[in-house]
Design a protein around this motif. Structure first.
Motif, PDB file in Angstrom:
ATOM      1  N   PRO A  54       0.845  -1.194  -0.009  1.00 25.08           N
ATOM      2  CA  PRO A  54      -0.031  -0.132   0.106  1.00 25.08           C
ATOM      3  C   PRO A  54       0.773   1.301  -0.089  1.00 25.08           C
ATOM      4  CG  PRO A  54      -0.655  -1.814   1.689  1.00 25.08           C
ATOM      5  CD  PRO A  54       0.392  -2.084   1.156  1.00 25.08           C
ATOM      6  N   GLY A  55       0.325   2.192  -0.762  1.00 30.84           N
ATOM      7  CA  GLY A  55       1.174   3.512  -0.946  1.00 30.84           C
ATOM      8  C   GLY A  55       2.380   3.437  -1.809  1.00 30.84           C
ATOM      9  N   LEU A  56       2.586   2.371  -2.463  1.00 27.54           N
ATOM     10  CA  LEU A  56       3.835   2.139  -3.331  1.00 27.54           C
ATOM     11  C   LEU A  56       3.187   1.413  -4.710  1.00 27.54           C
ATOM     12  CD1 LEU A  56       6.256   1.599  -0.595  1.00 27.54           C
ATOM     13  CD2 LEU A  56       6.704   3.148  -2.510  1.00 27.54           C
ATOM     14  N   ILE A 204       7.611   2.065   2.817  1.00 32.52           N
ATOM     15  CA  ILE A 204       6.629   0.986   2.897  1.00 32.52           C
ATOM     16  C   ILE A 204       5.923   1.030   4.061  1.00 32.52           C
ATOM     17  CG2 ILE A 204       6.380  -1.373   3.081  1.00 32.52           C
ATOM     18  CD1 ILE A 204       9.079  -1.692   1.610  1.00 32.52           C
ATOM     19  N   LEU A 205       6.215   1.579   5.315  1.00 35.37           N
ATOM     20  CA  LEU A 205       5.598   1.904   6.508  1.00 35.37           C
ATOM     21  C   LEU A 205       4.651   2.854   6.473  1.00 35.37           C
ATOM     22  CD1 LEU A 205       8.755   1.519   9.114  1.00 35.37           C
ATOM     23  CD2 LEU A 205       6.714  -0.375   8.648  1.00 35.37           C
ATOM     24  N   ALA A 206       4.954   3.996   5.892  1.00 36.60           N
ATOM     25  CA  ALA A 206       4.238   5.066   5.546  1.00 36.60           C
ATOM     26  C   ALA A 206       2.919   4.588   4.537  1.00 36.60           C
ATOM     27  CB  ALA A 206       4.930   6.198   5.041  1.00 36.60           C
ATOM     28  N   GLY A 207       3.221   3.975   3.800  1.00 39.50           N
ATOM     29  CA  GLY A 207       2.132   3.346   2.921  1.00 39.50           C
ATOM     30  C   GLY A 207       1.114   2.555   3.492  1.00 39.50           C
ATOM     31  N   PHE A 208       1.497   1.676   4.497  1.00 38.95           N
ATOM     32  CA  PHE A 208       0.594   0.893   5.296  1.00 38.95           C
ATOM     33  C   PHE A 208      -0.079   1.886   6.414  1.00 38.95           C
ATOM     34  CE2 PHE A 208       3.030  -2.853   4.125  1.00 38.95           C
ATOM     35  CZ  PHE A 208       1.936  -3.644   3.834  1.00 38.95           C
ATOM     36  N   ALA A 209       0.707   2.704   7.067  1.00 39.06           N
ATOM     37  CA  ALA A 209      -0.196   3.574   7.859  1.00 39.06           C
ATOM     38  C   ALA A 209      -1.035   4.612   7.196  1.00 39.06           C
ATOM     39  CB  ALA A 209       1.030   4.439   8.840  1.00 39.06           C
ATOM     40  N   SER A 210      -1.038   4.830   6.087  1.00 37.09           N
ATOM     41  CA  SER A 210      -1.868   5.691   5.405  1.00 37.09           C
ATOM     42  C   SER A 210      -3.041   5.208   4.810  1.00 37.09           C
ATOM     43  CB  SER A 210      -0.950   6.244   4.155  1.00 37.09           C
ATOM     44  OG  SER A 210      -0.032   7.149   4.437  1.00 37.09           O
ATOM     45  N   THR A 263       2.866  13.398  -1.794  1.00 37.47           N
ATOM     46  CA  THR A 263       1.641  13.946  -0.985  1.00 37.47           C
ATOM     47  C   THR A 263       0.504  12.819  -0.945  1.00 37.47           C
ATOM     48  OG1 THR A 263       2.410  16.038  -0.912  1.00 37.47           O
ATOM     49  CG2 THR A 263       0.052  15.680  -0.141  1.00 37.47           C
ATOM     50  N   ASP A 264      -0.071  12.575  -2.246  1.00 39.64           N
ATOM     51  CA  ASP A 264      -0.891  11.903  -2.417  1.00 39.64           C
ATOM     52  C   ASP A 264      -1.076  10.420  -1.778  1.00 39.64           C
ATOM     53  OD1 ASP A 264      -2.184  13.818  -3.815  1.00 39.64           O
ATOM     54  OD2 ASP A 264      -1.711  12.881  -5.654  1.00 39.64           O
ATOM     55  N   ASN A 265       0.371   9.692  -1.769  1.00 38.62           N
ATOM     56  CA  ASN A 265       0.377   8.535  -1.473  1.00 38.62           C
ATOM     57  C   ASN A 265       0.949   8.219   0.196  1.00 38.62           C
ATOM     58  OD1 ASN A 265      -0.257   6.762  -3.726  1.00 38.62           O
ATOM     59  ND2 ASN A 265       1.324   8.349  -4.543  1.00 38.62           N
ATOM     60  N   PHE A 266       1.708   9.201   0.598  1.00 39.80           N
ATOM     61  CA  PHE A 266       2.267   9.267   1.941  1.00 39.80           C
ATOM     62  C   PHE A 266       1.778  10.222   2.877  1.00 39.80           C
ATOM     63  CE2 PHE A 266       5.694   7.535  -0.962  1.00 39.80           C
ATOM     64  CZ  PHE A 266       5.426   6.170  -0.567  1.00 39.80           C
TER      65      PHE A 266
END
Length: 284
Positions: A54-56, A204-210, A263-266
């Motif tokens: 997610p996020g990536l 990767i962590l930011a993608g999950f948290a988002s 900004t959109d993804n993270f």
């Protein structure tokens, strides 16, 4: 008699035209198999991404794709001459990325692909297009602020990952390492309190948290335990594609499209990203 001969001649000419068009179409098919080179190089382009980050790079339930790598790949493909509906995203797992390029399964790969000296022996890299760092993901009310705080606590990562071993060997030798088959399982364990932290690349962590279901529950510790220079992998020796992708990445940065994609993804994870890296500059 003259009319009959004319009809036969016209029929022969039409048949020749059909054969000619068929041969031309077959020739265009070769370009498709190779992924094309843009601006008429083929009807579609195959691009390698991750399906489970997610996020990536994430394949959504409806079959669409989302994430920063997807946005970068889409922008690059457009600069190569392809519209969004001409892109075919192909799942390329970490262990198969080099072989996918060698076999010609994809034209290029944008899949959290860190540039390393070992990989450069078999792959050429455009970029880098993102500088990530190994970090920790913790609950928003966690008192973990340093890697050393993990001593005596439970740390999660995926099986075979070097990230958790780095933390355990270099920063917190008394951490209790818990390994799962995927990051989603680690997130569930962090959510339930079974583990105290999850470690891998901060992007990767930011993608999950988002993700919507996790917003407000987790935060990044903000540590920089390693430098991960994400590059776009191309087949070794494909200098033409390499140069075109580098030019596309430079345009993405200068046009501010890169900032928007970050900004959109993270954004929801308060991800403090590094500025866009310079093409060809690897941060050690």
């Amino acid at each position: 008699m003259f009319t009959m001969k004319l009809r036969k001649a016209s029929a022969a000419a039409a048949a020749a035209l059909v054969l000619s068009l068929t041969a031309t179409a077959c020739g265009g098919g070769d370009g498709d198999n190779e992924g094309g080179s843009g601006s008429g190089g083929g009807d579609k382009i195959k691009i390698g991404i991750k399906y489970d980050q997610p996020g990536l790079g994430l394949k959504e339930p409806d079959g669409t794709f989302s994430g920063f790598d997807v946005d970068v790949a889409t922008y690059v493909a457009k600069e190569l001459g392809y519209d969004a509906d001409q892109i075919e995203f192909v799942e390329t797992k970490s262990a198969d990325r080099e072989n996918a390029l060698k076999r010609g399964d994809v034209k290029f790969i944008a899949a959290t692909y860190s540039i390393t000296d070992e990989r450069k022996k078999s792959v050429d890299f455009a970029g880098p297009y993102l500088l990530a760092h190994q970090d920790l993901l913790v609950k928003t009310d966690s008192d973990i602020t340093e890697a050393t705080d993990l001593n005596g606590k439970n740390l999660c990562s995926v099986t075979g990952s070097t990230s958790a071993e780095n933390v355990k060997n270099d920063f917190a030798p008394k951490a209790n390492l818990k390994e799962n088959s995927g990051y989603s399982e680690c997130i569930s364990s962090l959510q339930s309190g079974t583990v105290d932290a999850l470690t891998t690349d901060d992007s990767i962590l930011a993608g999950f948290a988002s993700q919507e279901q996790y917003k407000g529950q987790f935060k990044l510790a903000g540590l920089k335990l390693s430098n991960e220079n994400y590059g776009i992998g191309v087949k070794k020796g494909d200098t033409e594609t390499l140069n075109k992708i580098n030019a596309a990445l430079e345009k993405m940065v200068s046009s501010k499209a890169w900032d928007k994609a970050v900004t959109d993804n993270f954004g929801p994870a308060n991800y403090k990203n590094e500025p866009a890296p310079k093409i060809g500059v690897i941060v050690q």
